[in-house]
Design a protein around this motif. Structure first.
Motif, PDB file in Angstrom:
ATOM      1  N   THR A  42      -8.661  -2.786   2.430  1.00 26.48           N
ATOM      2  CA  THR A  42      -8.754  -1.857   3.148  1.00 26.48           C
ATOM      3  C   THR A  42      -7.457  -1.913   4.168  1.00 26.48           C
ATOM      4  OG1 THR A  42     -11.272  -0.969   2.509  1.00 26.48           O
ATOM      5  CG2 THR A  42     -10.289  -0.196   4.786  1.00 26.48           C
ATOM      6  N   ALA A  43      -7.780  -3.231   4.645  1.00 28.28           N
ATOM      7  CA  ALA A  43      -6.826  -3.701   5.683  1.00 28.28           C
ATOM      8  C   ALA A  43      -5.375  -3.392   5.286  1.00 28.28           C
ATOM      9  CB  ALA A  43      -6.917  -5.000   5.867  1.00 28.28           C
ATOM     10  N   ILE A  44      -4.939  -3.710   4.021  1.00 22.18           N
ATOM     11  CA  ILE A  44      -3.562  -3.383   3.492  1.00 22.18           C
ATOM     12  C   ILE A  44      -3.515  -1.996   3.541  1.00 22.18           C
ATOM     13  CG2 ILE A  44      -2.279  -3.660   1.458  1.00 22.18           C
ATOM     14  CD1 ILE A  44      -3.433  -6.431   1.143  1.00 22.18           C
ATOM     15  N   LEU A  45      -4.158  -1.193   2.970  1.00 23.22           N
ATOM     16  CA  LEU A  45      -4.312   0.415   2.980  1.00 23.22           C
ATOM     17  C   LEU A  45      -3.956   0.555   4.260  1.00 23.22           C
ATOM     18  CD1 LEU A  45      -6.825   1.215   0.228  1.00 23.22           C
ATOM     19  CD2 LEU A  45      -4.376   2.120   0.367  1.00 23.22           C
ATOM     20  N   ARG A  85       2.409   1.978   8.600  1.00 25.50           N
ATOM     21  CA  ARG A  85       3.695   1.689   8.821  1.00 25.50           C
ATOM     22  C   ARG A  85       4.580   2.657   7.887  1.00 25.50           C
ATOM     23  NH1 ARG A  85       3.606  -1.229  12.926  1.00 25.50           N
ATOM     24  NH2 ARG A  85       2.994  -3.467  12.737  1.00 25.50           N
ATOM     25  N   SER A  86       4.033   3.203   6.868  1.00 25.90           N
ATOM     26  CA  SER A  86       4.639   4.486   5.958  1.00 25.90           C
ATOM     27  C   SER A  86       5.009   5.664   6.767  1.00 25.90           C
ATOM     28  CB  SER A  86       4.117   4.524   4.889  1.00 25.90           C
ATOM     29  OG  SER A  86       2.939   5.302   4.876  1.00 25.90           O
ATOM     30  N   LEU A 130       0.648  -0.851  -6.801  1.00 24.96           N
ATOM     31  CA  LEU A 130       2.041  -1.140  -6.214  1.00 24.96           C
ATOM     32  C   LEU A 130       2.523  -2.470  -6.377  1.00 24.96           C
ATOM     33  CD1 LEU A 130       0.406  -0.206  -2.419  1.00 24.96           C
ATOM     34  CD2 LEU A 130       2.067   0.950  -3.909  1.00 24.96           C
ATOM     35  N   PRO A 131       3.950  -2.511  -5.949  1.00 25.94           N
ATOM     36  CA  PRO A 131       4.500  -3.641  -6.505  1.00 25.94           C
ATOM     37  C   PRO A 131       3.990  -4.856  -5.743  1.00 25.94           C
ATOM     38  CG  PRO A 131       6.269  -2.153  -5.633  1.00 25.94           C
ATOM     39  CD  PRO A 131       4.707  -1.526  -5.450  1.00 25.94           C
ATOM     40  N   THR A 132       3.812  -6.204  -6.277  1.00 26.49           N
ATOM     41  CA  THR A 132       3.097  -7.106  -5.886  1.00 26.49           C
ATOM     42  C   THR A 132       4.001  -8.270  -5.280  1.00 26.49           C
ATOM     43  OG1 THR A 132       3.289  -8.200  -7.890  1.00 26.49           O
ATOM     44  CG2 THR A 132       1.483  -6.665  -7.768  1.00 26.49           C
ATOM     45  N   ASP A 133       5.300  -8.238  -5.109  1.00 21.74           N
ATOM     46  CA  ASP A 133       6.041  -9.231  -4.896  1.00 21.74           C
ATOM     47  C   ASP A 133       5.865  -9.642  -3.297  1.00 21.74           C
ATOM     48  OD1 ASP A 133       6.801  -9.371  -7.122  1.00 21.74           O
ATOM     49  OD2 ASP A 133       8.795  -8.466  -6.917  1.00 21.74           O
ATOM     50  N   SER A 134       6.048  -8.321  -2.283  1.00 18.48           N
ATOM     51  CA  SER A 134       6.092  -8.455  -1.116  1.00 18.48           C
ATOM     52  C   SER A 134       5.531  -7.520  -0.406  1.00 18.48           C
ATOM     53  CB  SER A 134       7.562  -8.753  -0.365  1.00 18.48           C
ATOM     54  OG  SER A 134       7.991  -7.434  -0.549  1.00 18.48           O
ATOM     55  N   LEU A 135       4.755  -7.353   0.604  1.00 18.92           N
ATOM     56  CA  LEU A 135       4.548  -6.161   1.643  1.00 18.92           C
ATOM     57  C   LEU A 135       5.628  -5.099   1.980  1.00 18.92           C
ATOM     58  CD1 LEU A 135       2.197  -7.524   4.383  1.00 18.92           C
ATOM     59  CD2 LEU A 135       1.296  -6.315   2.387  1.00 18.92           C
ATOM     60  N   GLY A 136       6.825  -5.550   1.762  1.00 18.70           N
ATOM     61  CA  GLY A 136       7.682  -4.868   2.325  1.00 18.70           C
ATOM     62  C   GLY A 136       8.170  -3.853   0.923  1.00 18.70           C
ATOM     63  N   LEU A 153       5.187  -1.381   0.497  1.00 17.58           N
ATOM     64  CA  LEU A 153       5.528  -0.306   1.629  1.00 17.58           C
ATOM     65  C   LEU A 153       6.758   0.609   1.100  1.00 17.58           C
ATOM     66  CD1 LEU A 153       4.974   0.649   4.412  1.00 17.58           C
ATOM     67  CD2 LEU A 153       6.586  -0.796   5.295  1.00 17.58           C
ATOM     68  N   ALA A 154       7.678   0.207   0.330  1.00 11.91           N
ATOM     69  CA  ALA A 154       8.725   1.180   0.114  1.00 11.91           C
ATOM     70  C   ALA A 154       8.029   2.056  -0.909  1.00 11.91           C
ATOM     71  CB  ALA A 154       9.935   0.234  -0.268  1.00 11.91           C
ATOM     72  N   ALA A 155       7.375   1.385  -1.968  1.00 15.03           N
ATOM     73  CA  ALA A 155       6.788   2.197  -3.107  1.00 15.03           C
ATOM     74  C   ALA A 155       5.350   3.065  -2.701  1.00 15.03           C
ATOM     75  CB  ALA A 155       6.366   1.277  -4.336  1.00 15.03           C
ATOM     76  N   PHE A 156       4.799   2.722  -1.726  1.00 14.04           N
ATOM     77  CA  PHE A 156       3.754   3.310  -1.020  1.00 14.04           C
ATOM     78  C   PHE A 156       3.872   4.826  -1.187  1.00 14.04           C
ATOM     79  CE2 PHE A 156       0.580   4.764   2.182  1.00 14.04           C
ATOM     80  CZ  PHE A 156      -0.493   4.355   1.401  1.00 14.04           C
ATOM     81  N   ASP A 157       2.826   5.629  -2.037  1.00 12.00           N
ATOM     82  CA  ASP A 157       2.607   7.285  -1.930  1.00 12.00           C
ATOM     83  C   ASP A 157       1.377   7.322  -1.964  1.00 12.00           C
ATOM     84  OD1 ASP A 157       2.547   9.584  -2.606  1.00 12.00           O
ATOM     85  OD2 ASP A 157       3.771   9.573  -4.479  1.00 12.00           O
ATOM     86  N   PRO A 158       0.601   7.939  -0.841  1.00 14.57           N
ATOM     87  CA  PRO A 158      -0.777   8.032  -0.851  1.00 14.57           C
ATOM     88  C   PRO A 158      -1.417   8.921  -1.881  1.00 14.57           C
ATOM     89  CG  PRO A 158       0.162   8.558   1.433  1.00 14.57           C
ATOM     90  CD  PRO A 158       1.251   8.287   0.376  1.00 14.57           C
ATOM     91  N   THR A 159      -0.642   9.854  -2.362  1.00 14.20           N
ATOM     92  CA  THR A 159      -0.788  10.921  -3.406  1.00 14.20           C
ATOM     93  C   THR A 159      -1.067  10.077  -4.765  1.00 14.20           C
ATOM     94  OG1 THR A 159       1.167  11.512  -4.115  1.00 14.20           O
ATOM     95  CG2 THR A 159       0.235  12.737  -2.240  1.00 14.20           C
ATOM     96  N   ARG A 160      -0.681   8.936  -4.812  1.00 13.77           N
ATOM     97  CA  ARG A 160      -0.781   8.330  -6.280  1.00 13.77           C
ATOM     98  C   ARG A 160      -1.878   7.212  -6.145  1.00 13.77           C
ATOM     99  NH1 ARG A 160       5.053   7.468  -8.762  1.00 13.77           N
ATOM    100  NH2 ARG A 160       3.718   6.665 -10.183  1.00 13.77           N
TER     101      ARG A 160
END
Ligand code: GLU
Length: 306
Positions: free
Chosen positions: A21-24, A30-31, A265-271, A274-281
Motif C-alpha cells: 500500500t505504501a508503494i501504491l 508521484r505519477s 509493474l516493472p521490478t527493476d527500480s521504482l523509477g 513509476l514510468a509504467a504506472f497506470d491506475p486503470t490497469r
C-alpha cells in the motif's frame, strides 16, 4: 500542487500488505506530481520502537517522503480546537452509550446496521446530568445527513452511510475519523491512497472535511493483501515482514520486486515502475500472499535445506 500520503499506525513492523500500500500511495502521488507525506497515526495502538522500525522499512524500499514526519500525538491541541469550533456550531453532542447499549439499540427494527442509533442526540439537560454520573461522555458529530458520496479512482462514485460518529472518545483521545480529516486537510493532502478496508469510512470523513471547509480528497482504496485463507494478512502468517524475510536471506530490494510484480509493474527500480504506472490497469482483486512460495521463488536452495 497537492499532496498524497502514507499514514501507518505504529503497532509493529509493516507487513507485505502495508508495504505494498505504501508503494501504491507513492506511485499515485508521484505519477500526479504531488508531494508525498508520511504521517504516523500514533493516537493509539502504539508499540515502543515501531515508528523507527517502520521508517527504516520504508527507507529500505527506497520510498522518499517530503517534509517532516507528522505525528498525531503532537497535534492533540489542534484536534481539540477543531472540536470546539464544531461545538460552537452546535454540531457536537455528548454520548454516554457503551458498546453494548449501541448494539442493543441497533438491533431495533428500522435501525441502520453499523450506524449510531442516535440515543443521546436529544437528551434533556437532566437526562444528560444523570448519565454523566455513571460514565464519562464521548463526543459525537451531530450529522445533518445520512449518506455522502466520494470519488474513488478505483471504485468510481462511492456512496456510503454517515452517522453521528465519534469525534472524541470517552477516554479523552481524539477519534481516528476526526484526526485523519484534520491532518489531511491541514497538510494540503488532496489524494488519499489506503487499503480498501477503509472505503466505508470515506463518506464520513469526506462529509466532516466539507463541514470544516477543508478540501475533500480524491480517494484510491486499494485491494488488501490476504493470506491463503482469505483473511487479512497478519504477522502470524509467517515470513511477512522485511525482518522475517531477511532472516531467510531475502533483502529489501528483492521484496520490493515481489511487491511491484504483484502490481503488474516493472521490478527493476521504482523509477521504472513509476514510468509504467497506470491506475486503470492495477489488479482489482486482493493479493493472496503465500510467504513460503515467496521464499522458495527467491531462495530455492534455502527451502531445499530447510
Ligand atoms: N493508520 C491507518 C492504518 O494503518 C490508515 C489510515 C488512513 O490511511 O487513513 O490502517
Amino acid at each position: 500542487m497537492g499532496a498524497g500520503r502514507y499514514a501507518p499506525s505504529p503497532s509493529g513492523p509493516l507487513h507485505l500488505g502495508n508495504l505494498r500500500t505504501a508503494i501504491l500511495a507513492w506511485l499515485f502521488a508521484r505519477s500526479t506530481s504531488r508531494s508525498f507525506l508520511l504521517r504516523i497515526e500514533d493516537l493509539d495502538r502504539v508499540r515502543a520502537g515501531a515508528e523507527e522500525l517502520q521508517l527504516s522499512e520504508l527507507a529500505a524500499l527506497g520510498l522518499e517522503f517530503d517534509g517532516p514526519v507528522i505525528r498525531q500525538h503532537e497535534r492533540l491541541d489542534t484536534y481539540l480546537q477543531i472540536i470546539d469550533q464544531l461545538r460552537a456550531r452546535d454540531l457536537v453532542y455528548e454520548c454516554f452509550c457503551s458498546r453494548k447499549d449501541i448494539a442493543q439499540a441497533g438491533s431495533a427494527p428500522h435501525s441502520v446496521p453499523g450506524a449510531y442509533p442516535g440515543t443521546c442526540r436529544s437528551l434533556t439537560t437532566q437526562q444528560r446530568d444523570r448519565k454523566a454520573e455513571q460514565r464519562p461522555a464521548a463526543l459525537r458529530l451531530r450529522s445533518e445527513i445520512h449518506s455522502f458520496s466520494v470519488t474513488d479512482l478505483l471504485h468510481g462514485t462511492y456512496t456510503g452511510m454517515v452517522d453521528d460518529f465519534v469525534l472524541l472518545r470517552n477516554d479523552g483521545a481524539p477519534a481516528y475519523n476526526l484526526a485523519v480529516v484534520v491532518d489531511d486537510g491541514q497538510s494540503g493532502i488532496d489524494q488519499v491512497v489506503r487499503g480498501d478496508d477503509l472505503l466505508s469510512s470515506a463518506p464520513r470523513q469526506a462529509y466532516l472535511a466539507s463541514l470544516l471547509g477543508l478540501t475533500v480528497p480524491t480517494y484510491a482504496h486499494v485491494p488488501l493483501a490476504l493470506n491463503a485463507d482469505g483473511h487479512r494478512l497478519a504477522k502470524r502468517d509467517g515470513a511477512v515482514t522485511l525482518e522475517d524475510l531477511s532472516e531467510d536471506g531475502i533483502n529489501a530490494l528483492q521484496v520490493r520486486s515481489i511487491l511491484l510484480e504483484s502490481l503488474g509493474l516493472p521490478t527493476d527500480s521504482l523509477g521504472a515502475a513509476l514510468a509504467a504506472f497506470d491506475p486503470t490497469r492495477l489488479p482489482g482483486e486482493p493479493w493472496i500472499v503465500r510467504p513460503e512460495k515467496i521464499v522458495h521463488q527467491l531462495m530455492p536452495d534455502a527451502s531445499h535445506n530447510g
